[in-house]
Design a protein around this motif. Structure first.
Motif, mmCIF file in Angstrom:
data_model
loop_
_atom_site.group_PDB
_atom_site.id
_atom_site.type_symbol
_atom_site.label_atom_id
_atom_site.label_comp_id
_atom_site.label_asym_id
_atom_site.label_seq_id
_atom_site.Cartn_x
_atom_site.Cartn_y
_atom_site.Cartn_z
ATOM 1 N N ASP A 126 0.839 -1.211 0.000
ATOM 2 C CA ASP A 126 0.000 0.000 0.000
ATOM 3 C C ASP A 126 0.872 1.259 0.000
ATOM 4 O OD1 ASP A 126 -2.348 -1.439 -0.062
ATOM 5 O OD2 ASP A 126 -2.738 -1.257 2.089
ATOM 6 N N HIS A 129 2.287 1.767 -3.403
ATOM 7 C CA HIS A 129 1.291 2.325 -4.336
ATOM 8 C C HIS A 129 1.168 3.839 -4.139
ATOM 9 C CE1 HIS A 129 -0.204 -1.319 -6.204
ATOM 10 N NE2 HIS A 129 -0.235 -1.904 -5.015
ATOM 11 N N LYS A 132 4.314 5.402 -5.610
ATOM 12 C CA LYS A 132 4.253 5.352 -7.078
ATOM 13 C C LYS A 132 3.360 6.474 -7.606
ATOM 14 C CE LYS A 132 3.047 2.476 -11.045
ATOM 15 N NZ LYS A 132 2.541 3.584 -11.795
#
Length: 148
Positions: A126, A129, A132
């Motif tokens: 998580d 993510h 990113k």
């Protein structure tokens, strides 16, 4: 950097913050950081909130850094990032207001001995993510770069 006019819809009056935190009562203190103390609060309008109160003695942040943080936090929306609810810049107070995350801060969650490796891996994914999104998905002109 966003001007005050561009983010004025995020302004929260100081009396509402004082009411939500019971005037920054020590019983509502949930953390301390480089910015200052963080308090939990509750308001009818915003629900449960985390209130970061700038302490000029420890943060060294001025108006430019404060506005830069508001501009960045208000522009990025992702399920794995803390959500900025608003801010207060009134009567000498500089305050950032976030949606309160019920599990607490990531560093405290990771210290738990109750987490198994699968849970830790999910947390890592998580977080990856979210990073990113900040590094790649917002486009090169708005990319957030992290460095030590």
């Amino acid at each position: 950097m966003a001007s005050l006019r561009e983010v004025e819809h995020l302004q929260i009056p100081l009396p509402l913050i004082l009411s939500a935190t019971n005037s920054f009562d020590e019983n509502n203190l949930i953390g301390k950081g480089g910015f200052g103390n963080v308090y939990q609060g509750h308001s009818e309008q915003y629900g449960t909130i985390a209130v970061k109160r700038l302490d000029h003695r420890i943060s060294g942040q001025g108006q430019h850094e404060f506005m830069m943080e508001i501009a960045l936090l208000s522009a990025y929306k992702h399920e794995n990032l803390a959500s900025l609810v608003g801010f207060c810049d009134q009567d000498g107070e500089k305050i950032l207001v976030y949606k309160h995350e019920s599990n607490g801060s990531l560093d405290k969650v990771l210290q738990s001995k109750d987490l198994n490796w699968i849970q830790r891996l999910r947390i890592c994914l998580d977080a990856a993510h979210g990073l990113k999104y900040l590094h790649d998905d917002v486009g090169p002109q708005h990319r957030v770069l992290h460095r030590l």
